[in-house]
Design an enzyme around this catalytic site. Structure first.
Site, PDB file in Angstrom:
ATOM      1  CB  SER A 133      -0.861  -0.002   1.274  1.00  0.00           C
ATOM      2  OG  SER A 133      -1.454   1.257   1.500  1.00  0.00           O
ATOM      3  CE1 TYR A 146      -3.785  -2.114   5.596  1.00  0.00           C
ATOM      4  CE2 TYR A 146      -3.127   0.173   5.343  1.00  0.00           C
ATOM      5  CZ  TYR A 146      -3.463  -1.047   4.794  1.00  0.00           C
ATOM      6  OH  TYR A 146      -3.461  -1.201   3.424  1.00  0.00           O
TER       7      TYR A 146
END
Length: 272
Positions: A133, A146
């Protein structure tokens, strides 16, 4: 010549689902894996073979890889796509939840990679595609665990790329920006449940509003990332990293050129 065999985790929706369908179109043999096999039934219409697999359950991963080898005698590409976003202020997130976030996003990815590598080494070929990501290079409030998992995926990928070069195995990182998947709603739900009524509630409310009314509306369709994954798979000499999806390239460019404190100010300014 045998078709190349692909295993995709998190294939029940979003990026995994679109990648499975696209690779079938391109002539690959595709195995789609997810915890809930009933959510993948539509993929059978395209010719995708389904595996019930939980990346936190070692036995299910072993059984899945063994089934592929039994049926196909090889495995050429692993797309480590399974993952989710556990959001909430660090002070509020139980450590048990933080550990589970790592189990899914990092340790599951690593364990499944361990299981396919002996077969790829025997073939002296293969590709490991790790879905990271832009959050593997940037930070934001309420996303500590995360982002920590995605930073870990980035570092892990850099290390195993060096280890596996001698065996003809490529390691590729995909860095999506905002994508229209279940991820956004899950992250918002977790953040609200965890920190919506704590000392962090004011900034949390702004963050949820940003994700709902900004990030999600501008997000790219998952097929954008599926096409990038396919490009990396068919390339003879793939890039080590691919950046794609809404906002990804400008955000990573700004992260690279701006001092930390200035980038912090920019990030917080979005949560108005």
């Amino acid at each position: 010549m045998n078709k190349k065999v692909v295993l995709i985790t998190g294939a029940s929706s979003g990026i995994g689902e679109e990648t499975a369908k696209l690779l079938i179109e391109k002539g690959f043999t595709v195995y789609g894996a997810a915890r809930r096999i009933e959510k993948m039934q539509d993929l059978t219409k395209f010719g995708v073979k389904l595996l019930a697999m939980d990346v936190t359950d070692d036995e299910s991963m072993i059984n899945g890889v063994n089934e592929i080898i039994k049926n196909e005698k090889r495995i050429d590409i692993l797309v480590n796509n399974a993952g989710y976003g556990s959001y909430g202020a660090l002070e509020d997130v139980p450590i048990a939840e933080a550990k589970y976030q790592f189990e899914v996003n990092v340790f599951g990815l690593a364990r499944l990679t361990q299981l396919v590598l002996p077969h790829m080494r025997a073939q002296h070929s293969g590709k490991i595609i790790n879905i990271s990501s832009i959050g593997g290079k940037t930070g934001e409030p309420h996303g500590g665990w995360y982002h920590a998992t995605k930073f870990a995926v980035e570092g892990l990928s850099d290390c195993i790329r060096l280890e596996l070069k001698q065996f003809g195995i490529d390691v590729v990182v995909i860095q999506p920006g905002a994508i229209k998947t279940e991820w956004n709603a899950i992250a918002r739900e977790n953040m609200l449940k965890t920190s919506g009524n704590t000392a962090y509630k004011n900034l949390v409310a702004k963050h949820i509003n940003f994700l709902k009314n900004g990030d999600e509306k501008l997000a790219s369709h998952p097929i954008v990332i599926a096409k990038v994954i396919a490009r990396a798979i068919v390339a003879n000499r793939p890039k080590t990293r691919y950046i794609a999806g809404a906002g990804a390239k400008p955000i990573l460019f700004l992260r690279k050129i701006l001092p930390d404190r200035l980038f912090d100010r920019l990030t917080l300014s979005l949560l108005r």
